[in-house]
Design a protein around this motif. Structure first.
Motif, PDB file in Angstrom:
ATOM      1  N   ASP A 191      47.629  53.805  30.526  1.00 26.33           N
ATOM      2  CA  ASP A 191      48.010  53.359  29.185  1.00 26.33           C
ATOM      3  C   ASP A 191      47.585  51.907  28.986  1.00 26.33           C
ATOM      4  O   ASP A 191      48.138  51.009  29.616  1.00 26.33           O
ATOM      5  N   GLU A 192      46.598  51.701  28.145  1.00 27.27           N
ATOM      6  CA  GLU A 192      46.086  50.365  27.818  1.00 27.27           C
ATOM      7  C   GLU A 192      45.796  49.523  29.063  1.00 27.27           C
ATOM      8  O   GLU A 192      46.303  48.400  29.199  1.00 27.27           O
ATOM      9  N   PRO A 193      44.973  50.039  29.983  1.00 29.67           N
ATOM     10  CA  PRO A 193      44.724  49.254  31.204  1.00 29.67           C
ATOM     11  C   PRO A 193      43.963  47.957  30.925  1.00 29.67           C
ATOM     12  O   PRO A 193      44.058  47.023  31.703  1.00 29.67           O
ATOM     13  N   PHE A 194      43.223  47.909  29.811  1.00 34.38           N
ATOM     14  CA  PHE A 194      42.405  46.723  29.544  1.00 34.38           C
ATOM     15  C   PHE A 194      43.141  45.672  28.721  1.00 34.38           C
ATOM     16  O   PHE A 194      42.597  44.604  28.468  1.00 34.38           O
ATOM     17  N   ALA A 195      44.367  45.989  28.292  1.00 33.38           N
ATOM     18  CA  ALA A 195      45.065  45.073  27.384  1.00 33.38           C
ATOM     19  C   ALA A 195      45.500  43.803  28.110  1.00 33.38           C
ATOM     20  O   ALA A 195      46.178  43.859  29.132  1.00 33.38           O
ATOM     21  N   GLY A 196      45.066  42.686  27.598  1.00 36.25           N
ATOM     22  CA  GLY A 196      45.528  41.398  28.096  1.00 36.25           C
ATOM     23  C   GLY A 196      45.129  41.073  29.523  1.00 36.25           C
ATOM     24  O   GLY A 196      45.855  40.349  30.197  1.00 36.25           O
ATOM     25  N   VAL A 197      44.001  41.612  30.004  1.00 37.87           N
ATOM     26  CA  VAL A 197      43.580  41.259  31.359  1.00 37.87           C
ATOM     27  C   VAL A 197      42.299  40.430  31.303  1.00 37.87           C
ATOM     28  O   VAL A 197      41.539  40.502  30.336  1.00 37.87           O
ATOM     29  N   ASP A 198      42.066  39.627  32.351  1.00 39.99           N
ATOM     30  CA  ASP A 198      40.906  38.739  32.367  1.00 39.99           C
ATOM     31  C   ASP A 198      39.621  39.529  32.619  1.00 39.99           C
ATOM     32  O   ASP A 198      39.643  40.699  32.989  1.00 39.99           O
ATOM     33  N   VAL A 199      38.477  38.853  32.423  1.00 41.94           N
ATOM     34  CA  VAL A 199      37.183  39.529  32.536  1.00 41.94           C
ATOM     35  C   VAL A 199      36.938  40.088  33.951  1.00 41.94           C
ATOM     36  O   VAL A 199      36.512  41.233  34.083  1.00 41.94           O
ATOM     37  N   PRO A 200      37.223  39.328  35.019  1.00 38.26           N
ATOM     38  CA  PRO A 200      37.010  39.916  36.355  1.00 38.26           C
ATOM     39  C   PRO A 200      37.789  41.208  36.558  1.00 38.26           C
ATOM     40  O   PRO A 200      37.280  42.154  37.161  1.00 38.26           O
ATOM     41  N   THR A 201      39.017  41.269  36.022  1.00 39.63           N
ATOM     42  CA  THR A 201      39.813  42.488  36.168  1.00 39.63           C
ATOM     43  C   THR A 201      39.211  43.622  35.350  1.00 39.63           C
ATOM     44  O   THR A 201      39.205  44.771  35.776  1.00 39.63           O
ATOM     45  N   GLN A 202      38.679  43.299  34.172  1.00 40.53           N
ATOM     46  CA  GLN A 202      38.016  44.340  33.376  1.00 40.53           C
ATOM     47  C   GLN A 202      36.840  44.923  34.157  1.00 40.53           C
ATOM     48  O   GLN A 202      36.659  46.142  34.202  1.00 40.53           O
ATOM     49  N   ASP A 203      36.053  44.033  34.778  1.00 43.13           N
ATOM     50  CA  ASP A 203      34.908  44.509  35.559  1.00 43.13           C
ATOM     51  C   ASP A 203      35.372  45.372  36.726  1.00 43.13           C
ATOM     52  O   ASP A 203      34.783  46.409  37.029  1.00 43.13           O
ATOM     53  N   LEU A 204      36.465  44.930  37.357  1.00 42.37           N
ATOM     54  CA  LEU A 204      37.000  45.687  38.483  1.00 42.37           C
ATOM     55  C   LEU A 204      37.437  47.077  38.034  1.00 42.37           C
ATOM     56  O   LEU A 204      37.174  48.075  38.706  1.00 42.37           O
ATOM     57  N   LEU A 205      38.102  47.138  36.865  1.00 44.23           N
ATOM     58  CA  LEU A 205      38.548  48.424  36.323  1.00 44.23           C
ATOM     59  C   LEU A 205      37.353  49.359  36.126  1.00 44.23           C
ATOM     60  O   LEU A 205      37.414  50.536  36.488  1.00 44.23           O
ATOM     61  N   ILE A 206      36.276  48.799  35.560  1.00 43.29           N
ATOM     62  CA  ILE A 206      35.100  49.628  35.290  1.00 43.29           C
ATOM     63  C   ILE A 206      34.518  50.167  36.601  1.00 43.29           C
ATOM     64  O   ILE A 206      34.185  51.347  36.714  1.00 43.29           O
ATOM     65  N   ASP A 207      34.433  49.285  37.609  1.00 37.03           N
ATOM     66  CA  ASP A 207      33.952  49.704  38.933  1.00 37.03           C
ATOM     67  C   ASP A 207      34.823  50.815  39.510  1.00 37.03           C
ATOM     68  O   ASP A 207      34.338  51.814  40.030  1.00 37.03           O
ATOM     69  N   LEU A 208      36.128  50.571  39.409  1.00 32.73           N
ATOM     70  CA  LEU A 208      37.097  51.506  39.975  1.00 32.73           C
ATOM     71  C   LEU A 208      36.976  52.873  39.306  1.00 32.73           C
ATOM     72  O   LEU A 208      36.974  53.908  39.962  1.00 32.73           O
TER      73      LEU A 208
END
Lengths: 324, 274
Positions: free
Chosen positions: B181-198
């Motif tokens: 649920d909204e994993p990208f909400a309010g997270v920094d760019v490195p975390t967004q990149d990590l999410l995409i990798d994951l």
């Protein structure tokens, strides 16, 4: 030396004081553990309400000449179910439901007891407890119920912790939130009921909230917090009873004041988080190099905002700062 | 009903060699809260090895749909099927990652404690967590770059770091379907990149990832398929097919986005939706 020993042992030679000490340690431990979850879930108001709302149950049992624990328990279960039911209403919050039942239940209790002849004496013994009148039978009952509460809480510690931390995740794990909430309310009610005789209706809230709050200031781990809260509760109880014995003040009030004092000490001086400790540490670590860190007058004028963080704090010995 | 179940199982088996594959379906799912309807007749299917984003404005029912798919909320009408079997309560193979905002971050637990909650559900009441559980938790934390914070109280972390800890907990649950649920909400760019990798790692293992977002660029960038949702499914398909001005206006209504989607994508992960 012997006089100090006498001072400590004298109360312990009297049976009623022995009972009182055992009772307050039991209550301190049980309320400390239950209170850990009460404070973490923000249920202090709920605890207060339960304590007041079971009052009529206690009074009815007293009037009928039955054991007050039974009356209190029946009332507690009825009240927690009623709060759950009214809280479901779309127009009223849980908080409001608690408020309505809390005041109404308490008034019913006062009304019932005011019809009795020994009104004032009975009322005050209910409200503030009669710790010096704890019988052997009371102790056995308190101990049995208390151990039961602790055992169930130990058994379900993971679930109760998970629900307190992250309800949605707990639900996604397949936990039945409603059932666990009811279980917790029952454990809370039992903890309150067995504390009534010791600290009374009004001050039981302090036994639930204050030791747990003190413990939270001292640790960042849940199991440690529960142990510390139990220890703080029992410790406040024992110290409070001594003060009550020698100072001739109400035992319940004395116990709660000790618990409050411990909280104040932790709030001000807890390592790493205390208001005074943090400020002091900051001053010792970050005071301007050209100033003597021990010169308080000078350091009081130091800016409150954090000065630049030194690269390596370990190089600062005993607060004498080296130039960055 | 049984027959349909068997068909679905064999269907998912034919999709290949994956051991962690599952097929999740919603058939005519509606949810009503009192007189208000949150979802109306949602029918959708999610297969192995795909990343699907649920895209829609606030209040579109994205969170509600995720909860229904996770078996946490019984639908008023319709049903959810996991490999053909009706889902009536949370199933072990389906991992739900809640929004960060629903959590008490002042709670006295550290990063490792939170990660280990991913194992609590699969351990019996009297069985303590083992050394192996701890080792696995540390490994999951390492995968999200949080192993050095294992002893830190969770309230001390930034939003992105908190989200990473949630992801580590989810990895430890090792599900076939991940609902976020909204994993990208309010997270920094490195975390967004990590999410995409994951996400792409999980997808390679054959797992299904379904996540809610209201960020168009994000959805276009890292999903195989998009479901545009505003109480019902407004459109469905590959990002390029779905992201038309008409569809977006129909879904987002007054909040219509007038920036061309390509431009949004070009602006990358940091782009906003308005």
């Amino acid at each position: 030396m012997t006089s100090v020993l006498n001072w400590i042992l004298d109360p312990l030679s009297r049976t009623f004081m022995q009972h009182a000490f055992v009772a307050i340690v039991l209550v301190g431990v049980i309320c400390g553990v239950t209170g850990t979850f009460v404070t973490l879930r923000g249920l202090a108001f709920m605890g207060d309400a339960l304590a007041h709302a079971i009052f009529p149950g206690v009074v009815i049992a007293f009037v009928l000449g039955r054991n007050f624990l039974i009356g209190a328990l029946i009332a507690a279960v009825l009240v927690s179910l009623a709060i759950g039911a009214i809280g479901q209403s779309e127009r009223l919050s849980n908080d409001t439901a608690i408020g309505v039942l809390f005041a109404g239940g308490f008034a019913l209790g006062v009304a019932l007891i005011s019809a009795q002849r020994s009104y004032a004496k009975d009322l005050s013994s209910f409200l503030f407890g009669t710790i010096l009148g704890v019988s052997r039978g009371d102790l056995l009952l308190t101990g049995a119920v208390g151990l039961g509460v602790l055992a169930v809480m130990a058994l379900f510690r993971r679930e109760l912790g998970l629900i307190a931390f992250d309800r949605t995740f707990a639900q996604a794990q397949g936990l039945n939130l409603w059932a666990y909430d009811q279980l917790f309310l029952l454990l809370l009610s039992l903890s309150i009921v067995i504390s009534l005789q010791t600290v009374g209706n009004i001050l039981v809230l302090a036994m639930l909230v204050t030791p747990a709050a003190t413990a939270r200031l001292l640790t960042d781990r849940l199991p440690r917090m529960a142990f510390l809260a139990a220890f703080m509760g029992a410790g406040s109880g024992v110290i409070g009873l001594y003060i009550s014995y020698y100072g001739g003040i109400s035992s319940g009030a004395s116990v709660v004041l000790v618990a409050t004092a411990l909280f104040a000490i932790a709030y001000l001086f807890a390592p790493g988080t205390g208001v005074v400790t943090v400020r002091l540490a900051r001053r010792l670590h970050y005071a301007h190099p050209e100033r003597d860190a021990f010169d308080l007058d000078d350091s009081l004028q130091a800016p409150l905002s954090e000065p630049p963080y030194p690269e390596d704090r370990t190089t600062h010995s005993r607060g004498l700062p080296t130039a960055p | 009903m049984k027959q349909a179940g068997k068909d679905a199982v064999s269907a998912s088996n034919t999709t290949g060699e994956f051991t962690s594959a599952a097929r999740l379906e919603a058939t005519g799912v509606s949810v009503h809260f009192g007189s208000r309807s949150a979802l109306e007749g949602i029918t959708a299917a999610f297969g192995p090895a795909e990343t699907v984003s649920l895209l829609g404005p606030n209040g579109a029912g994205k969170s509600t749909l995720l909860k229904v798919l996770a078996g946490m909320l019984p639908p008023s009408h319709g049903e959810v099927l996991l490999d053909g079997a009706p889902v009536r309560k949370p199933a072990p193979g389906v991992v739900y990652v809640p929004q960060r905002t629903g959590v008490d971050w002042t709670f006295p637990v550290n990063v490792l404690d939170v990660a280990l909650m991913g194992r609590a559900g699969s351990r019996s009441r009297l069985e303590p967590l083992s050394k192996q559980d701890r080792a696995d938790a540390m490994e999951a934390l390492e995968r999200v770059g949080m192993h050095r914070f294992a002893e830190v109280q969770i309230g001390q972390l930034s939003g992105g770091q908190q989200q990473r800890v949630f992801l580590a907990r989810a990895l430890l649950q090792s599900g076939k379907v991940y609902l976020l649920d909204e994993p990208f909400a309010g997270v920094d760019v490195p975390t967004q990149d990590l999410l995409i990798d994951l996400f792409s790692g999980l997808r390679r293992e054959g797992r299904t990832i379904i996540y809610a977002t209201h960020d168009l660029a994000q959805a276009a960038k890292c999903s195989d398929r998009i479901l545009l949702i505003n109480r019902r499914v407004m459109a469905e398909g590959h990002p390029q097919e779905v992201m038309t001005a008409t569809n977006l206006r129909a879904t987002f209504g007054g909040q219509a986005i007038l920036v061309p989607v390509e431009a949004e994508i070009a602006r990358g992960a940091g782009g906003s939706t308005t």
